[in-house]
Design an enzyme around this catalytic site. Structure first.
Site, PDB file in Angstrom:
ATOM      1  N   ASN A 108      -0.132   6.043  -3.118  1.00 50.89           N
ATOM      2  CA  ASN A 108       0.069   5.101  -2.019  1.00 50.89           C
ATOM      3  C   ASN A 108       1.409   4.434  -2.282  1.00 50.89           C
ATOM      4  O   ASN A 108       1.512   3.528  -3.105  1.00 50.89           O
ATOM      5  CB  ASN A 108      -1.086   4.087  -2.022  1.00 50.89           C
ATOM      6  N   GLU A 124      -9.300   2.418  -0.587  1.00 49.51           N
ATOM      7  CA  GLU A 124      -8.598   3.425   0.218  1.00 49.51           C
ATOM      8  C   GLU A 124      -8.392   4.717  -0.572  1.00 49.51           C
ATOM      9  O   GLU A 124      -8.424   5.815  -0.009  1.00 49.51           O
ATOM     10  CB  GLU A 124      -7.242   2.859   0.676  1.00 49.51           C
ATOM     11  N   HIS A 130      -4.489   0.556   8.947  1.00 48.27           N
ATOM     12  CA  HIS A 130      -5.489   0.247   7.907  1.00 48.27           C
ATOM     13  C   HIS A 130      -6.756   1.092   8.059  1.00 48.27           C
ATOM     14  O   HIS A 130      -7.835   0.701   7.625  1.00 48.27           O
ATOM     15  CB  HIS A 130      -5.872  -1.262   7.911  1.00 48.27           C
ATOM     16  N   ARG A 145      -1.592   8.411   1.065  1.00 51.37           N
ATOM     17  CA  ARG A 145      -1.806   7.520   2.206  1.00 51.37           C
ATOM     18  C   ARG A 145      -0.519   7.591   3.029  1.00 51.37           C
ATOM     19  O   ARG A 145       0.570   7.319   2.514  1.00 51.37           O
ATOM     20  CB  ARG A 145      -2.016   6.088   1.720  1.00 51.37           C
ATOM     21  N   ARG A 174       5.250 -10.495   7.901  1.00 49.42           N
ATOM     22  CA  ARG A 174       5.353 -10.059   9.300  1.00 49.42           C
ATOM     23  C   ARG A 174       4.771 -11.109  10.237  1.00 49.42           C
ATOM     24  O   ARG A 174       3.788 -11.757   9.899  1.00 49.42           O
ATOM     25  CB  ARG A 174       4.608  -8.729   9.484  1.00 49.42           C
TER      26      ARG A 174
END
Ligand code: ADP
Length: 393
Positions: A9, A380, A182, A94, A242
């Site tokens: 990732n 994940e 996500h 990912r 963000r």
């Protein structure tokens, strides 16, 4: 002989990895770790399946300017020493954006890599780094199968209505639609929900993934019905750096009245806004919680206000709410954020158990609460490893 899968990732300043045993495919990685501080002062840490730190002596010194390609070369050397006789079967990545064409995990070849590169402007913080890791693996281990698992895939169950912007049809037709992100995290949580909710797992559930990036997903039957992120990972919740949802008129103002160009605006919205921009202190929630600067507490309050507002906006898509799940760094660890958000949602019949919340318990709602509230760790990497397992012969 045991075969293993490597998951990667790759982010802008970190590179996380995990190694899974193909035979048992336990959700717990045999080895996991990360490079942090890439581009500044890189550091390497790794641990075994019990969480015990592993020897990182070979990686104590890393060049300050080492890029993903160089770090992956060092990682392969380190893994070879630690894996001994266990052959690496494949690498699962990912990949943040799969656009319209990639809705399932996919073996990567040159053609697919080129197609994924076209999506980099839609996820400038992530996609270029995800792809740099793929290219690095191809360089150092040519022939090793590589599989991309997309954060956008989980949301492809959404209705057309949930995916459309109110823009002219021609733009939607060329792919300016809400993709959502996500997905690997939501996929994992959807998979474990029955363990915690029994039959209600198929009910109306909102999952709040609150990490450095943050989004929410409204699920029914454990499938995505609506989500807070849209065309890019800039939309929706306020995040570490963000801005989240913004009146598009602000962008016009920045261009027309302040003369900012696209690069400057991208930098402002992706890197200088969110918790960092509002607090002027940090993008890190833990640091903000410990700060006595009033701008830090204002940033946390705005974060929670917006999270509760966006959550409320998702409720109509699933016609009510049976359960709320908090996950990722902030969701799993910040009792303060969870309480602030849940207090704003009391009108939904949500009753928080403050003591259970304070100790990060798995179920943090009162028994009589109309909405069950859970804190579940996401994984994940396990979703990527499982996808590789399913694709490999
Ligand atoms: P990423 O999106 O990079 O995977 P994480 O899911 O690790 O990020 O989340 C990182 C965020 O979690 C940071 O803002 C960090 O401050 C926050 N966090 C981690 N532990 C705590 C804690 N104990 N209290 C508050 N915030 C925490």
């Amino acid at each position: 002989m045991t075969q293993v899968l490597l998951t990667l990732n790759a982010g802008s300043s970190s590179l996380k990895f995990a190694v899974f045993d193909r035979e048992t495919l336990s959700e717990t990685a045999q080895i996991s770790g990360k490079f942090t501080g890439i581009g500044g002062a890189p550091a390497f840490t790794a641990r075994d399946e019990t969480g015990a730190p592993l020897d990182n002596a070979e990686l104590e010194t890393i060049n300050a300017d080492a890029d993903h390609e160089q770090l992956i070369a060092r990682l392969f050397d380190w893994l070879e020493q630690h894996l001994g006789q266990m052959p690496l079967e494949a690498v699962g990545h990912r990949v943040v954006h799969g656009g319209r064409n990639f809705s399932v995990p996919t073996f990567i070849n040159d053609e697919i890599l080129q197609e994924l590169e076209l999506l980099s402007p839609l996820a400038p913080l992530h996609q270029p780094h995800n792809l740099a890791a793929i290219r690095a693996v191809a360089k150092w281990r040519p022939g090793l199968p590589q599989i991309a698992c997309f954060d956008t895939s989980f949301h492809r169950t959404q209705s057309r209505t949930a995916q459309l912007f109110a823009l002219p049809r021609a733009l939607s037709d060329e792919g300016v639609v809400r993709y959502g992100f996500h997905g690997l995290s939501y996929d994992y949580i959807a998979g474990v929900l029955p363990q915690y909710l029994g039959d209600c797992a198929g009910g109306r559930v909102i999952v709040a993934h609150l990490g450095n990036g943050a989004s929410m997903c409204a699920m029914h039957d454990r499938k995505s019905v609506a989500t807070s992120m849209g065309f890019t990972a800039l939309d929706g919740l306020m995040m570490g750096r963000r801005c989240g949802t913004l009146d598009p008129g602000v962008v016009l103002y920045l261009m027309q009245a302040k003369g900012m160009d696209a690069t400057e605006i991208e930098n402002l919205l992706y890197r200088k806004s969110g918790l960092l921009g509002v607090s002027g202190v940090s993008n890190n929630m833990q640091v903000l919680q410990q700060s006595d600067d009033p701008h830090a507490s204002e940033a946390i309050d705005l974060y929670c206000f917006r999270a509760a507002s966006i959550l409320a906006g998702l409720v109509p898509s699933i016609g009510g709410l049976d359960a709320l799940v908090f996950t990722a760094g902030i969701g799993e660890n910040s009792a303060l954020v969870r309480k602030n958000i849940c207090d704003r949602l009391a009108w939904l019949g949500l009753e928080l158990d403050s003591a259970e919340n304070a100790r990060d318990a798995t179920c943090i709602s009162q028994p009589q609460s109309l909405v069950k509230v859970l804190v579940l760790p996401t994984n994940e990497e396990a979703v990527v490893a499982k996808a590789c397992q399913n694709l490999l012969p």
